[in-house]
Design a protein around this motif. Sequence first.
Motif, PDB file in Angstrom:
ATOM      1  N   TYR B 169      41.086-119.647  24.854  1.00  0.00           N
ATOM      2  CA  TYR B 169      41.721-119.214  26.091  1.00  0.00           C
ATOM      3  C   TYR B 169      40.786-119.473  27.270  1.00  0.00           C
ATOM      4  CZ  TYR B 169      44.043-116.051  29.369  1.00  0.00           C
ATOM      5  OH  TYR B 169      44.684-115.509  30.449  1.00  0.00           O
ATOM      6  N   TYR B 170      39.503-119.188  27.076  1.00  0.00           N
ATOM      7  CA  TYR B 170      38.556-119.293  28.186  1.00  0.00           C
ATOM      8  C   TYR B 170      38.236-120.729  28.569  1.00  0.00           C
ATOM      9  CZ  TYR B 170      37.673-114.289  27.536  1.00  0.00           C
ATOM     10  OH  TYR B 170      37.810-112.936  27.435  1.00  0.00           O
ATOM     11  N   VAL B 171      38.365-121.692  27.649  1.00  0.00           N
ATOM     12  CA  VAL B 171      38.028-123.073  28.031  1.00  0.00           C
ATOM     13  C   VAL B 171      38.949-123.572  29.142  1.00  0.00           C
ATOM     14  CG1 VAL B 171      36.855-124.012  26.004  1.00  0.00           C
ATOM     15  CG2 VAL B 171      39.352-123.945  26.054  1.00  0.00           C
ATOM     16  N   ALA B 172      40.113-122.912  29.291  1.00  0.00           N
ATOM     17  CA  ALA B 172      41.032-123.357  30.341  1.00  0.00           C
ATOM     18  C   ALA B 172      40.606-122.846  31.717  1.00  0.00           C
ATOM     19  CB  ALA B 172      42.450-122.880  30.025  1.00  0.00           C
ATOM     20  N   ILE B 173      39.668-121.896  31.756  1.00  0.00           N
ATOM     21  CA  ILE B 173      39.185-121.392  33.054  1.00  0.00           C
ATOM     22  C   ILE B 173      38.223-122.440  33.623  1.00  0.00           C
ATOM     23  CG2 ILE B 173      37.843-119.580  34.206  1.00  0.00           C
ATOM     24  CD1 ILE B 173      38.743-117.683  31.991  1.00  0.00           C
ATOM     25  N   PRO B 174      38.412-122.837  34.874  1.00  0.00           N
ATOM     26  CA  PRO B 174      37.552-123.900  35.413  1.00  0.00           C
ATOM     27  C   PRO B 174      36.083-123.475  35.469  1.00  0.00           C
ATOM     28  CG  PRO B 174      39.049-123.034  37.096  1.00  0.00           C
ATOM     29  CD  PRO B 174      39.477-122.466  35.804  1.00  0.00           C
ATOM     30  N   GLN B 175      35.248-124.377  35.021  1.00  0.00           N
ATOM     31  CA  GLN B 175      33.800-124.143  35.000  1.00  0.00           C
ATOM     32  C   GLN B 175      33.262-123.900  36.422  1.00  0.00           C
ATOM     33  OE1 GLN B 175      32.214-125.089  31.655  1.00  0.00           O
ATOM     34  NE2 GLN B 175      30.708-123.622  32.405  1.00  0.00           N
ATOM     35  N   ARG B 179      30.277-121.558  38.039  1.00  0.00           N
ATOM     36  CA  ARG B 179      29.155-122.156  38.752  1.00  0.00           C
ATOM     37  C   ARG B 179      29.019-121.528  40.143  1.00  0.00           C
ATOM     38  NH1 ARG B 179      30.103-128.059  37.997  1.00  0.00           N
ATOM     39  NH2 ARG B 179      30.122-127.529  35.785  1.00  0.00           N
ATOM     40  N   ALA B 180      30.149-121.366  40.812  1.00  0.00           N
ATOM     41  CA  ALA B 180      30.119-120.768  42.158  1.00  0.00           C
ATOM     42  C   ALA B 180      29.577-119.350  42.098  1.00  0.00           C
ATOM     43  CB  ALA B 180      31.529-120.772  42.744  1.00  0.00           C
ATOM     44  N   ALA B 181      30.019-118.596  41.092  1.00  0.00           N
ATOM     45  CA  ALA B 181      29.561-117.214  40.965  1.00  0.00           C
ATOM     46  C   ALA B 181      28.067-117.173  40.689  1.00  0.00           C
ATOM     47  CB  ALA B 181      30.333-116.517  39.854  1.00  0.00           C
ATOM     48  N   ARG B 182      27.580-118.130  39.909  1.00  0.00           N
ATOM     49  CA  ARG B 182      26.144-118.140  39.595  1.00  0.00           C
ATOM     50  C   ARG B 182      25.329-118.441  40.837  1.00  0.00           C
ATOM     51  NH1 ARG B 182      25.218-120.891  33.689  1.00  0.00           N
ATOM     52  NH2 ARG B 182      23.127-120.045  33.915  1.00  0.00           N
ATOM     53  N   ILE B 183      25.859-119.351  41.662  1.00  0.00           N
ATOM     54  CA  ILE B 183      25.153-119.690  42.901  1.00  0.00           C
ATOM     55  C   ILE B 183      25.085-118.456  43.795  1.00  0.00           C
ATOM     56  CG2 ILE B 183      25.331-121.047  45.033  1.00  0.00           C
ATOM     57  CD1 ILE B 183      26.499-123.306  43.218  1.00  0.00           C
ATOM     58  N   ASP B 184      26.131-117.659  43.753  1.00  0.00           N
ATOM     59  CA  ASP B 184      26.123-116.418  44.534  1.00  0.00           C
ATOM     60  C   ASP B 184      25.217-115.351  43.928  1.00  0.00           C
ATOM     61  OD1 ASP B 184      27.839-117.544  46.249  1.00  0.00           O
ATOM     62  OD2 ASP B 184      29.639-116.506  45.543  1.00  0.00           O
ATOM     63  N   GLY B 185      24.595-115.678  42.808  1.00  0.00           N
ATOM     64  CA  GLY B 185      23.640-114.745  42.238  1.00  0.00           C
ATOM     65  C   GLY B 185      24.205-113.847  41.154  1.00  0.00           C
ATOM     66  N   ALA B 186      25.427-114.071  40.728  1.00  0.00           N
ATOM     67  CA  ALA B 186      26.004-113.225  39.675  1.00  0.00           C
ATOM     68  C   ALA B 186      25.442-113.637  38.318  1.00  0.00           C
ATOM     69  CB  ALA B 186      27.521-113.347  39.669  1.00  0.00           C
ATOM     70  N   GLY B 187      25.138-112.639  37.494  1.00  0.00           N
ATOM     71  CA  GLY B 187      24.590-112.907  36.175  1.00  0.00           C
ATOM     72  C   GLY B 187      25.674-112.903  35.113  1.00  0.00           C
ATOM     73  N   ILE B 195      34.979-111.562  36.657  1.00  0.00           N
ATOM     74  CA  ILE B 195      35.838-112.760  36.637  1.00  0.00           C
ATOM     75  C   ILE B 195      36.572-112.905  35.311  1.00  0.00           C
ATOM     76  CG2 ILE B 195      35.896-115.276  36.838  1.00  0.00           C
ATOM     77  CD1 ILE B 195      33.445-115.037  38.651  1.00  0.00           C
ATOM     78  N   ILE B 196      35.842-112.826  34.213  1.00  0.00           N
ATOM     79  CA  ILE B 196      36.446-113.136  32.916  1.00  0.00           C
ATOM     80  C   ILE B 196      37.399-112.034  32.456  1.00  0.00           C
ATOM     81  CG2 ILE B 196      35.979-113.743  30.515  1.00  0.00           C
ATOM     82  CD1 ILE B 196      34.967-115.769  32.536  1.00  0.00           C
ATOM     83  N   LEU B 197      36.937-110.796  32.441  1.00  0.00           N
ATOM     84  CA  LEU B 197      37.792-109.723  31.925  1.00  0.00           C
ATOM     85  C   LEU B 197      39.108-109.570  32.695  1.00  0.00           C
ATOM     86  CD1 LEU B 197      35.840-106.620  30.574  1.00  0.00           C
ATOM     87  CD2 LEU B 197      37.260-108.280  29.376  1.00  0.00           C
ATOM     88  N   PRO B 198      39.067-109.626  34.039  1.00  0.00           N
ATOM     89  CA  PRO B 198      40.349-109.532  34.747  1.00  0.00           C
ATOM     90  C   PRO B 198      41.331-110.646  34.382  1.00  0.00           C
ATOM     91  CG  PRO B 198      38.531-109.165  36.254  1.00  0.00           C
ATOM     92  CD  PRO B 198      37.925-109.606  34.970  1.00  0.00           C
ATOM     93  N   LEU B 199      40.812-111.776  33.914  1.00  0.00           N
ATOM     94  CA  LEU B 199      41.703-112.873  33.526  1.00  0.00           C
ATOM     95  C   LEU B 199      42.155-112.748  32.076  1.00  0.00           C
ATOM     96  CD1 LEU B 199      39.761-115.890  35.101  1.00  0.00           C
ATOM     97  CD2 LEU B 199      41.957-114.999  35.864  1.00  0.00           C
ATOM     98  N   SER B 200      41.563-111.806  31.350  1.00  0.00           N
ATOM     99  CA  SER B 200      41.700-111.786  29.891  1.00  0.00           C
ATOM    100  C   SER B 200      42.891-111.056  29.288  1.00  0.00           C
ATOM    101  CB  SER B 200      40.437-111.191  29.256  1.00  0.00           C
ATOM    102  OG  SER B 200      39.331-111.986  29.565  1.00  0.00           O
ATOM    103  N   PRO B 201      43.559-110.118  29.988  1.00  0.00           N
ATOM    104  CA  PRO B 201      44.572-109.327  29.277  1.00  0.00           C
ATOM    105  C   PRO B 201      45.509-110.115  28.366  1.00  0.00           C
ATOM    106  CG  PRO B 201      44.305-108.462  31.469  1.00  0.00           C
ATOM    107  CD  PRO B 201      43.428-109.689  31.388  1.00  0.00           C
TER     108      PRO B 201
END
Lengths: 307, 285
Positions: B169-175, B179-187, B195-201
């Motif tokens: 399911y997650y491979v369909a989420i754009p990388q 990448r953008a979130a990581r640049i913003d400093g998110a771990g 990002i992931i859990l809200p998309l996961s239900p």
Amino acid sequence: MTLAVSTRPGPPAASDMVRRLPEVLAIWVPLLLSAAHLIAFSLWTIWISFTPSTLVPVTGWVGLRNYTAVAASRNWQIALDNLLLFGSTFVLLSLATGLILAILLDQRIRGENLLRSIFLYPLAVSFVVTGTVWSWLLNPGLGIQKLVHDLGWTSFRFDWLIDRDMAIWTIVIAAIWQSSGFAMALFLAGLRSVDADLIKAAQIDGAGPIRMYRRVILPTLWPITITVIVIQLQFAISTFDLVRALTNGGPGIATQLPALVVYDLMFQRSLLGRGAAAAVLMLLILLAVLLPYWAWRYVQRRRAIHA
Amino acid sequence: MRERTLAPSRILIYLVVSLIAVAWLAPLAVVVLNSLRSNEEIAQGSMIGWPQHLAWSNYAVAWSGFCVAETCAGIRPYMLNSALVTIPATIFSTLLGAVAGYAVSLWRFRGDSWIYGIVTLGIFLPQQMRLLPWTIVLRDTGLMNTLTGLVLIHTIQGLSFTTLFCRNYYVAIPQELIRAARIDGAGFFRIFWRIILPLSPPILVVTVIWQFTHIWNEFLYGVTFTTGQQQPVTAALIALSAAVADIPQHGVQSAAVMIAALPTLLIYLIGGKYFVRGLTAGAVK
């Protein structure tokens, strides 16, 4: 070592490591636990299969002795014969049932959702439950035969469950009932994804419905068919619950299957080495099905990339 | 004109489909009807028949009065055992599978495809290859014949399926999102929570239904690693049918079978769509 690290100009590196520790743990602990237990446990069972272990695992090496003992036992030979018969007939018949159901449901009929649910519900229920119910229906003193007798047709016979030669067919019946809905679901998905243009073109050429299915639609189902065959075979090879609940391997050992032999050797006769050998033989049978399938899929994927 | 020529074949289709549907429902109908018939009534006729007097007491006896071995507590303690194994194991394996699936598909690390390949091997490997090692591990950790032991087994083994489902399911989420979130400093965890859990239900529902059904219906581990009062309901049902072989109590036994099947049947009725999605996700990969 720690001293050397802390005197270096980069303490951030150490704190970075600490900061990243939860992340590393979250990624690696579950994945490693899962992967390691699969590999270690498989190797462990393979190793035990070469030891003289009986009641408890012991070290030692007996070569292939456990394997030859298992292969020579009547129990195992009957289990293999049964597996061959059960596996082939069950797979073919559930494939046919599933395909027929899928084609019928594909005719834009009313109540399709309800019917689909009816054909699929056995999959949601435990084999222990369904096996128990089938054992009642097929029991000559309780089920279908008794009903027909009570209705007055006393010469009617349907006693496969207690007939040594026929008992294996009762397992086939229950297994088809249980899992042809699965084949139906996959076939139906395949039928619904056939290119509409292809169908239109064939209609313009004047193809009737039967010709349409034979020439245009069914050939596109091949990949799904192979997938269904492999999954059903995999199920057949490891069938345990259903037989345990339906016949418990009987009458006598007439419905013995490899999974029951493994259980019997390991936990009823306490012959761990032989039980492990039988489990490894099961794995080999499974690999004989899976390896060609994986190779086929690999080729397919390569082709899809190059196309 | 056209309608009339079509009609016979349509009737045939409906006839065939309905006949098969009746055959498919028959076993369920037999259990439901027998669960409402008294033992005497069944003994006089066959297992196939209409109840003359509704024997609701079968359910009461099956639930809390029935004897298996020496204990006469009905099926209730075994249902509780199954719930105490199935619910935590479903939650743990789903959560861990979500994290693992996210790690292998979006976070990426060295060797991720290898380790993912090995984890999914667990889907194919027969249970029998793991029976002895689990026996030894459970014995050495003192978890033999405990519900905790079964939770542990189902959590670890469940990872093969849950990681597969979530990863696909997650491979369909754009990388780029990651990448953008990581640049913003998110771990790792922040991205997972935000990002992931809200998309996961959608996938978590499929995974939970699949795991629950699987673990509830499991029998081999239950019967191998637990005995007596510690057994899950599937193992207890087999013990029960052996126990009533002498004095048939098919009415009560039918009620017990119904009760044991109810949780997964209900889940199927409520979430059938998701159950089928799990089925096909596991098959097509």
